[in-house]
Design an enzyme around this catalytic site. Structure first.
Site, PDB file in Angstrom:
ATOM      1  N   TYR A  21      32.856 -46.642  33.998  1.00 34.96           N
ATOM      2  CA  TYR A  21      34.202 -46.683  34.571  1.00 34.96           C
ATOM      3  C   TYR A  21      34.943 -45.362  34.367  1.00 34.96           C
ATOM      4  CZ  TYR A  21      33.877 -51.592  35.707  1.00 34.96           C
ATOM      5  OH  TYR A  21      33.512 -52.783  36.282  1.00 34.96           O
ATOM      6  N   VAL A  22      34.579 -44.626  33.319  1.00 35.96           N
ATOM      7  CA  VAL A  22      35.218 -43.325  33.105  1.00 35.96           C
ATOM      8  C   VAL A  22      34.374 -42.200  33.707  1.00 35.96           C
ATOM      9  CG1 VAL A  22      35.825 -41.638  31.321  1.00 35.96           C
ATOM     10  CG2 VAL A  22      36.573 -43.996  31.128  1.00 35.96           C
ATOM     11  N   GLY A  23      33.085 -42.173  33.337  1.00 34.20           N
ATOM     12  CA  GLY A  23      32.220 -41.077  33.799  1.00 34.20           C
ATOM     13  C   GLY A  23      32.187 -40.954  35.314  1.00 34.20           C
ATOM     14  N   THR A 101      31.792 -47.130  23.683  1.00 34.90           N
ATOM     15  CA  THR A 101      32.073 -47.073  22.242  1.00 34.90           C
ATOM     16  C   THR A 101      32.633 -48.434  21.805  1.00 34.90           C
ATOM     17  OG1 THR A 101      34.242 -46.128  22.784  1.00 34.90           O
ATOM     18  CG2 THR A 101      32.519 -44.585  22.165  1.00 34.90           C
ATOM     19  N   GLU A 180      42.308 -48.563  34.784  1.00 34.87           N
ATOM     20  CA  GLU A 180      41.509 -49.092  35.889  1.00 34.87           C
ATOM     21  C   GLU A 180      42.428 -49.631  36.984  1.00 34.87           C
ATOM     22  OE1 GLU A 180      38.236 -51.567  34.545  1.00 34.87           O
ATOM     23  OE2 GLU A 180      37.919 -50.193  32.873  1.00 34.87           O
ATOM     24  N   CYS A 287      39.347 -51.707  26.285  1.00 34.45           N
ATOM     25  CA  CYS A 287      39.775 -50.725  25.282  1.00 34.45           C
ATOM     26  C   CYS A 287      40.911 -51.117  24.347  1.00 34.45           C
ATOM     27  CB  CYS A 287      40.116 -49.425  25.986  1.00 34.45           C
ATOM     28  SG  CYS A 287      38.651 -48.727  26.778  1.00 34.45           S
ATOM     29  N   ARG A 453      51.129 -64.712  35.714  1.00 28.86           N
ATOM     30  CA  ARG A 453      51.498 -63.326  36.037  1.00 28.86           C
ATOM     31  C   ARG A 453      52.898 -63.221  36.627  1.00 28.86           C
ATOM     32  NH1 ARG A 453      48.140 -59.245  34.000  1.00 28.86           N
ATOM     33  NH2 ARG A 453      46.039 -60.049  33.913  1.00 28.86           N
TER      34      ARG A 453
HETATM   35  P1  NAD Z   1      30.956 -48.102  30.484  1.00 28.50           P
HETATM   36  O1  NAD Z   1      30.257 -49.088  29.643  1.00 28.50           O
HETATM   37  O2  NAD Z   1      31.453 -48.495  31.836  1.00 28.50           O
HETATM   38  O3  NAD Z   1      30.021 -46.816  30.703  1.00 28.50           O
HETATM   39  C1  NAD Z   1      29.297 -46.209  29.693  1.00 28.50           C
HETATM   40  C2  NAD Z   1      27.935 -45.836  30.231  1.00 28.50           C
HETATM   41  O4  NAD Z   1      27.262 -45.024  29.263  1.00 28.50           O
HETATM   42  C3  NAD Z   1      27.012 -47.022  30.495  1.00 28.50           C
HETATM   43  O5  NAD Z   1      26.637 -47.034  31.859  1.00 28.50           O
HETATM   44  C4  NAD Z   1      25.823 -46.788  29.569  1.00 28.50           C
HETATM   45  O6  NAD Z   1      24.578 -47.180  30.123  1.00 28.50           O
HETATM   46  C5  NAD Z   1      25.881 -45.292  29.375  1.00 28.50           C
HETATM   47  N1  NAD Z   1      25.180 -44.800  28.182  1.00 28.50           N
HETATM   48  C6  NAD Z   1      25.265 -45.283  26.912  1.00 28.50           C
HETATM   49  N2  NAD Z   1      24.511 -44.533  26.079  1.00 28.50           N
HETATM   50  C7  NAD Z   1      23.929 -43.581  26.837  1.00 28.50           C
HETATM   51  C8  NAD Z   1      23.046 -42.520  26.534  1.00 28.50           C
HETATM   52  N3  NAD Z   1      22.635 -42.293  25.296  1.00 28.50           N
HETATM   53  N4  NAD Z   1      22.630 -41.738  27.541  1.00 28.50           N
HETATM   54  C9  NAD Z   1      23.046 -41.973  28.814  1.00 28.50           C
HETATM   55  N5  NAD Z   1      23.892 -42.937  29.155  1.00 28.50           N
HETATM   56  C10 NAD Z   1      24.345 -43.749  28.174  1.00 28.50           C
HETATM   57  O7  NAD Z   1      32.158 -47.553  29.611  1.00 28.50           O
HETATM   58  P2  NAD Z   1      33.535 -46.918  30.131  1.00 28.50           P
HETATM   59  O8  NAD Z   1      34.486 -48.008  30.462  1.00 28.50           O
HETATM   60  O9  NAD Z   1      33.238 -45.873  31.138  1.00 28.50           O
HETATM   61  O10 NAD Z   1      34.073 -46.253  28.785  1.00 28.50           O
HETATM   62  C11 NAD Z   1      33.461 -45.102  28.260  1.00 28.50           C
HETATM   63  C12 NAD Z   1      34.370 -44.533  27.182  1.00 28.50           C
HETATM   64  O11 NAD Z   1      35.617 -44.141  27.766  1.00 28.50           O
HETATM   65  C13 NAD Z   1      34.726 -45.516  26.067  1.00 28.50           C
HETATM   66  O12 NAD Z   1      34.815 -44.781  24.866  1.00 28.50           O
HETATM   67  C14 NAD Z   1      36.103 -46.018  26.447  1.00 28.50           C
HETATM   68  O13 NAD Z   1      36.855 -46.386  25.317  1.00 28.50           O
HETATM   69  C15 NAD Z   1      36.706 -44.787  27.086  1.00 28.50           C
HETATM   70  N6  NAD Z   1      37.739 -45.066  28.084  1.00 28.50           N
HETATM   71  C16 NAD Z   1      37.572 -46.075  28.995  1.00 28.50           C
HETATM   72  C17 NAD Z   1      38.530 -46.293  29.978  1.00 28.50           C
HETATM   73  C18 NAD Z   1      38.366 -47.379  30.990  1.00 28.50           C
HETATM   74  O14 NAD Z   1      39.299 -47.581  31.775  1.00 28.50           O
HETATM   75  N7  NAD Z   1      37.266 -48.082  31.068  1.00 28.50           N
HETATM   76  C19 NAD Z   1      39.652 -45.465  30.050  1.00 28.50           C
HETATM   77  C20 NAD Z   1      39.784 -44.436  29.108  1.00 28.50           C
HETATM   78  C21 NAD Z   1      38.823 -44.247  28.135  1.00 28.50           C
HETATM   79  C1  UGA Z   2      44.506 -48.854  29.484  1.00 31.43           C
HETATM   80  C2  UGA Z   2      45.534 -47.734  29.425  1.00 31.43           C
HETATM   81  O1  UGA Z   2      46.629 -48.052  30.293  1.00 31.43           O
HETATM   82  C3  UGA Z   2      44.921 -46.400  29.838  1.00 31.43           C
HETATM   83  O2  UGA Z   2      45.859 -45.351  29.690  1.00 31.43           O
HETATM   84  C4  UGA Z   2      43.714 -46.125  28.962  1.00 31.43           C
HETATM   85  O3  UGA Z   2      43.080 -44.925  29.374  1.00 31.43           O
HETATM   86  C5  UGA Z   2      42.731 -47.281  29.083  1.00 31.43           C
HETATM   87  O4  UGA Z   2      43.380 -48.513  28.695  1.00 31.43           O
HETATM   88  C6  UGA Z   2      41.545 -47.147  28.186  1.00 31.43           C
HETATM   89  O5  UGA Z   2      41.571 -46.398  27.218  1.00 31.43           O
HETATM   90  O6  UGA Z   2      40.602 -47.866  28.501  1.00 31.43           O
HETATM   91  P1  UGA Z   2      43.489 -50.367  31.407  1.00 31.43           P
HETATM   92  O7  UGA Z   2      43.003 -51.200  30.278  1.00 31.43           O
HETATM   93  O8  UGA Z   2      42.534 -49.977  32.456  1.00 31.43           O
HETATM   94  O9  UGA Z   2      44.125 -49.009  30.846  1.00 31.43           O
HETATM   95  O10 UGA Z   2      44.681 -51.128  32.143  1.00 31.43           O
HETATM   96  P2  UGA Z   2      46.227 -51.375  31.796  1.00 31.43           P
HETATM   97  O11 UGA Z   2      46.997 -51.177  33.026  1.00 31.43           O
HETATM   98  O12 UGA Z   2      46.665 -50.618  30.620  1.00 31.43           O
HETATM   99  O13 UGA Z   2      46.247 -52.933  31.466  1.00 31.43           O
HETATM  100  C7  UGA Z   2      45.653 -53.442  30.296  1.00 31.43           C
HETATM  101  C8  UGA Z   2      45.954 -54.918  30.191  1.00 31.43           C
HETATM  102  O14 UGA Z   2      47.340 -55.133  29.912  1.00 31.43           O
HETATM  103  C9  UGA Z   2      45.649 -55.700  31.459  1.00 31.43           C
HETATM  104  O15 UGA Z   2      45.084 -56.936  31.145  1.00 31.43           O
HETATM  105  C10 UGA Z   2      47.012 -55.877  32.098  1.00 31.43           C
HETATM  106  O16 UGA Z   2      47.099 -57.001  32.937  1.00 31.43           O
HETATM  107  C11 UGA Z   2      47.872 -56.037  30.863  1.00 31.43           C
HETATM  108  N1  UGA Z   2      49.286 -55.672  31.121  1.00 31.43           N
HETATM  109  C12 UGA Z   2      49.626 -54.399  31.404  1.00 31.43           C
HETATM  110  C13 UGA Z   2      50.243 -56.659  31.067  1.00 31.43           C
HETATM  111  O17 UGA Z   2      49.946 -57.843  30.798  1.00 31.43           O
HETATM  112  N2  UGA Z   2      51.537 -56.308  31.299  1.00 31.43           N
HETATM  113  C14 UGA Z   2      51.925 -55.047  31.594  1.00 31.43           C
HETATM  114  O18 UGA Z   2      53.142 -54.814  31.788  1.00 31.43           O
HETATM  115  C15 UGA Z   2      50.942 -54.069  31.651  1.00 31.43           C
END
Ligand code: NAD
Ligand code: UGA
Length: 475
Positions: A21-23, A101, A180, A287, A453
């Protein structure tokens, strides 16, 4: 010496480890904004890479508004998704670690600290395969001081085993703040970009990438530990706001105050601000919980028990909110949901994403399944398999339930057929415009709508003969 070597160094090739979701979205935006840089995104999950490479853009592994368009523009031009991890690392000038992580499940710190298995695996492979000078960027959210661990692993092999050439690394922290559902918007127009590091050359190299589209005054440079801690702190503050407003929603229901009016009244105070004041069924997403747990662990490690207790309450309140919503549903249905059909409107943890990680729908659904309810689940972007995995993961003894006790329905109108209740769990826009007159005829009376909601207009329900309970308002 390292500084001299890299004075004229330019980033031509990036490798991102982790196509999640991030990469995926982050690299798509870098590729779009930096057409002269080759961006390779690699993953150990071959299916995920195949999905990214699918010609059919509706099959991308991640649903995110605006993402498919950028992928269409950049894929196989300067953005590539690949399973050739070693090769892409060897070729890269800059490597982003963007792997999962999760919270550790066993051993020391289980249930609180982060499991660094995947991050460590990345550091080891980079240490082995990288050539010459490489900038390694922490994109994943990590415990404070992880950069130190990464540095130690990277520096354990200082010479290329084939050529005996020296290899050197710089480590930066560049946490991601995208949410997201709005990831592309957040990446294209970020509130800020944070770069933590201890050598100016590598900081400048990463800064130069962002300067292609981010104004300089939005790029903050700090030391490594401030950067790592800022990411955990930002998520903790955001989650704390959700728990705060959810706690007030319960007081509103008890007193006759209206949560929307209260949110508006407090949000107009500039010091409080109007965002993140929507009550809900409890925060989900991969997260918030794990990052707060990590902060709690850090505080306890440093014997700051009051600090740990303070942040832990944010999670306790969140669990309580999910639990109390489940109890309200059961109570309103005469204390008995055994054999009753309950329609779930939404399963993702928020609108505009297909992500179900930590979605409140999972816990609330699981509680209701345990009471014998039959769930009919609709979500525009979440598939059957995701729901099945979510229920099996949360309660592994319950293989026998499978879809005999719950079903995934594609046509929204079908969820209401014979249902005793409908629960709005995700704020998808289509749930705001349901024809409740039509729906009321399909449900078994007396029937309830539970709006967790607060998106349904009361006027549209009351004349239909349905009962409505709304978060922060009650009834
Ligand atoms: P994710 O699970 O969607 O993606 C991680 C990917 O890394 C997986 O596809 C997995 O197969 C791959 N992977 C794991 N080990 C590997 C390796 N050794 N070599 C190659 N690929 C490997 O996770 P995500 O949601 O993208 O989150 C990644 C990081 O970003 C986390 O630390 C999370 O806390 C942080 N983050 C997430 C969000 C979010 O909205 N999801 C936002 C900000 C930060
Ligand atoms: C959150 C942060 O907003 C991002 O900045 C951060 O990068 C990310 O986590 C992360 O590190 O993974 P995300 O979890 O994608 O992003 O979505 P949010 O919009 O923050 O919502 C998180 C949860 O809180 C959801 O279930 C949402 O419905 C809930 N929420 C949010 C509420 O119930 N009320 C609100 O007013 C806002």
């Amino acid at each position: 010496m390292q500084e001299n070597n890299i004075n004229h160094f330019r980033i031509n090739k990036i490798c991102c480890v982790g196509a999640g979701y991030v990469g995926g979205p982050t690299m798509a935006v870098i590729a779009k904004k930096c057409p002269n840089i080759i961006v390779n995104v690699v993953d150990i999950n071959k299916n995920r890479i195949d999905d990214w490479n699918s010609e059919d853009l509706s099959k991308l592994p991640i649903y995110e508004p605006g993402l498919a368009e950028i992928i269409a523009e950049t894929k196989n031009k300067n953005l590539f998704f690949s399973s050739e991890i070693d090769k892409c690392i060897e070729d890269a000038d800059m490597i982003f670690i963007s792997v999962n992580t999760p919270t550790k499940t066993e051993g020391i710190g289980a249930g609180q600290t982060i499991d660094l298995t995947w991050v460590e695996a990345c550091a080891r492979i980079i240490s082995n395969k990288a050539k010459g000078y490489t900038v390694v960027v922490e994109k994943s959210t990590l415990p404070v001081k992880t950069a130190q661990t990464i540095k130690e692993i990277l520096n354990s092999s200082r010479r290329d085993i084939n050529t005996n050439n020296e290899k050197t690394f710089s480590v930066l922290s560049n946490p991601e703040f995208l949410a997201e559902g709005t990831a592309i918007e957040n990446l294209v127009n970020p509130d800020r970009v944070l770069i933590g590091g201890d050598d100016n050359n590598s900081i400048q190299l990463l800064k130069d990438i962002y300067l292609n589209w981010v104004p300089e005054n939005k790029i903050i440079c700090t030391n490594l530990w401030s950067s790592e801690l800022s990411k955990l702190t930002a998520n903790a503050f955001l989650a704390q706001r959700v728990s705060s407003i959810n706690s007030i929603s319960a007081i509103c229901e008890a007193t006759g105050a209206n949560i929307k009016e209260v949110s508006k009244a407090i949000g107009m105070d500039k010091r409080i601000g109007g965002k993140f004041l929507n009550p809900g069924p409890g925060f989900g997403g991969s997260c918030f919980k794990k990052d707060i747990l990590n902060l709690v662990y850090l505080a306890r490690y440093f014997r700051l028990d009051e600090v740990a207790d303070f942040w832990e309450k944010v999670i306790i309140l969140n669990n309580w909110q999910q639990n109390r919503i489940y109890k309200i549903i059961v109570e309103k249905l005469f204390g008995n949901v055994n054999g009753k059909k309950i329609a779930f409107l939404g399963f993702s943890f928020k609108a505009n994403t297909n992500d179900t990680r930590e979605s409140s729908a999972i816990n609330i659904g699981n509680y209701l399944l345990k009471e014998g309810a039959k769930l009919s689940i609709h979500d525009p972007k979440v598939g059957f398999k995701q729901i099945e995995d979510a229920f099996l993961t949360i309660d592994q003894d319950r293989n026998n339930i499978k879809n005999s006790q719950w079903e995934k329905v594609s046509n929204i109108i079908d969820v209401f057929e014979g249902a005793d209740a409908a629960v709005v769990l995700t704020e998808w826009s289509e749930y705001r415009n349901i024809n409740w007159d039509k729906v009321a005829n399909l449900m078994r009376k007396p029937a309830w709508v539970f709006d967790t909601r607060s998106i349904i207009e009361r006027d549209k329900i009351i004349n239909t003969g349905l009962n409505l309970w709304s978060i922060g308002l009650g009834f």
